[in-house]
Motif scaffolding. Structure first.
Motif, mmCIF file in Angstrom:
data_model
loop_
_atom_site.group_PDB
_atom_site.id
_atom_site.type_symbol
_atom_site.label_atom_id
_atom_site.label_comp_id
_atom_site.label_asym_id
_atom_site.label_seq_id
_atom_site.Cartn_x
_atom_site.Cartn_y
_atom_site.Cartn_z
ATOM 1 N N HIS A 199 -0.375 8.898 -0.815
ATOM 2 C CA HIS A 199 0.564 7.777 -0.680
ATOM 3 C C HIS A 199 -0.087 6.567 0.016
ATOM 4 O O HIS A 199 0.146 5.416 -0.368
ATOM 5 C CB HIS A 199 1.767 8.277 0.128
ATOM 6 N N SER A 223 3.857 0.679 8.055
ATOM 7 C CA SER A 223 5.076 1.175 7.421
ATOM 8 C C SER A 223 5.905 1.941 8.441
ATOM 9 O O SER A 223 5.638 1.890 9.642
ATOM 10 C CB SER A 223 4.717 2.065 6.236
ATOM 11 N N HIS A 237 -0.695 2.496 -1.094
ATOM 12 C CA HIS A 237 -0.491 1.250 -0.333
ATOM 13 C C HIS A 237 -1.801 0.460 -0.224
ATOM 14 O O HIS A 237 -1.819 -0.759 -0.384
ATOM 15 C CB HIS A 237 -0.001 1.568 1.082
ATOM 16 N N ASP A 293 7.886 1.161 -0.299
ATOM 17 C CA ASP A 293 7.537 2.283 -1.157
ATOM 18 C C ASP A 293 7.965 2.050 -2.602
ATOM 19 O O ASP A 293 9.084 1.614 -2.863
ATOM 20 C CB ASP A 293 8.159 3.576 -0.622
#
Ligand code: KG4
Ligand code: ZN
Length: 349
Positions: free
Chosen positions: A112, A136, A116, A313
């Motif tokens: 993940h 985040s 980003h 996201d």
């Protein structure tokens, strides 16, 4: 080349179709905010069930929006394999594995954070190496991005993530979840920052220290103390406290990123006008963008911040990370790839 991307590691169910030449054919994000607002934060079990409920329909919808008649028209499937809330990650991974197994497609279990980290290259010509601030709800990291799969962490948080500090401040003020946008909006209503700093003094942790690490728990505690001392806070008080909070964060970001910029030139002495990029949900914040703009201008960096919807996201970034991996000649994962709750960027190949 068309890649289906699936993201379900936190409280957004997201499905996208992205091409190898940066075209976003579909980009759907279904937020579960309402399901979690009641609890003031994300409840993992609630999140996993919601992903399970929506992922099939959302995938169908994304395929239709992309103008694809069937999964056989895809070239690859990409899905977040971690880090994140493992129940949700499993839901996405099973969906991706099922599609890949039935249609004999290569599957990529994507980190993940790599999603980003590579997002700026989906929207602009950003060559390697570049300096990344990833901020985040779960992560605050400063990373030197050297190539696909080659990430060097220059700084990280010793306690809370920046988004978490925003969310906790919002919760203390009764703003609900997610807190970042609410805190930013409240702060914008404060006209006198100097007075706000006097009325609600707050620390700027780590400023002046060597290195690029963050610490936000002391700031959060100081906010809590103000809230406890002011039994009745009206809208103007809340605006002032939010403005003071954001000013502390601005000072921290400016200080930490200035150190990181210098460190970056130490690592890449021949870098000319390199890019400074922001990613993660907090990158939607205008104060953060202002702090980075100052650091970029003072240190000969070019600032790139993706549009807000690609900072929070989404699945386009997951599909894009697979596109980057394919272009870099990295092999797909087997159908037996594992999902993991923790997975630091530096462990990637
Ligand atoms: O990247 P993201 O969507 O999910 C995670 O992987 O965590 O980031 C969500 C975080 C939340 O903490 C949210 O409050 C914060 O990003 N956020 C903001 C803003 N928009 C979202 N924080 C400050 N200002 C904003 N405008
Ligand atoms: Zn994220």
């Amino acid at each position: 080349m068309k890649i289906l991307g699936i993201e379900s590691s936190c409280d957004e169910t997201a499905v996208a179709v992205v091409t190898g030449d940066r075209e976003i054919l579909a980009d759907l994000v279904l937020s579960q905010t309402d399901s979690h607002a009641l609890y003031g934060g994300v409840v993992p079990e609630v999140a996993a069930r919601a992903h399970m409920q929506h992922i099939t329909q959302l995938t169908r919808k994304a395929m239709a929006e992309a103008g694809l008649k069937g999964f056989q028209e895809l070239d690859a499937v990409a899905v977040t394999a971690g880090p994140g809330l493992i129940g949700g990650v499993m839901v996405g991974a099973m969906m991706a594995k099922a599609i890949a197994a039935v249609h004999d497609l290569p599957v990529y279990g994507i980190n993940h954070l790599e999603g980003h980290a590579l997002t700026p290259r989906l929207v602009a010509d950003v060559p390697f190496p570049y300096l990344l601030l990833l901020a985040s709800g779960g992560h605050s990291q400063i990373v030197a991005v050297k190539a696909v799969g080659a990430y060097q962490c220059l700084g990280t948080t010793q306690d809370d993530a920046l988004g978490e500090a925003f969310d906790k401040t919002a919760k203390l003020l009764g703003f609900g979840y997610p807190g970042g946008p609410a805190v930013e909006k409240a702060a914008a209503a404060c006209a006198d920052l100097e007075k706000a700093r006097q009325d609600f003094p707050l620390p700027a942790p780590m400023v002046g220290r060597p290195g690029c690490d963050f610490s936000f728990s002391g700031l959060k505690t100081a906010v809590r103390r103000h809230v406890e001392e002011h039994a009745q806070m009206d809208a103007a008080d809340k605006a002032a406290l939010c403005a003071s909070f954001q000013e502390s964060v601005r000072q921290v970001l400016y200080d930490r990123m200035t150190n990181a910029a210098r460190r970056f030139y130490g690592l890449f002495p021949e870098a000319k006008n390199p890019h400074l990029v922001a990613a993660g949900g907090v990158a939607a914040n205008q104060m953060l963008r202002g702090a980075l703009a100052a650091v970029a201008a003072e240190n000969r960096f070019q600032l790139t911040v993706p549009p807000a919807r690609l900072c929070t996201d989404n699945a386009a970034m997951i599909a894009w990370a697979a596109a980057e991996r394919i272009a870099a000649g990295k092999p797909p994962d087997g159908l037996d790839f594992r999902v993991v709750p923790r997975w630091p960027l530096e462990a990637l190949l």
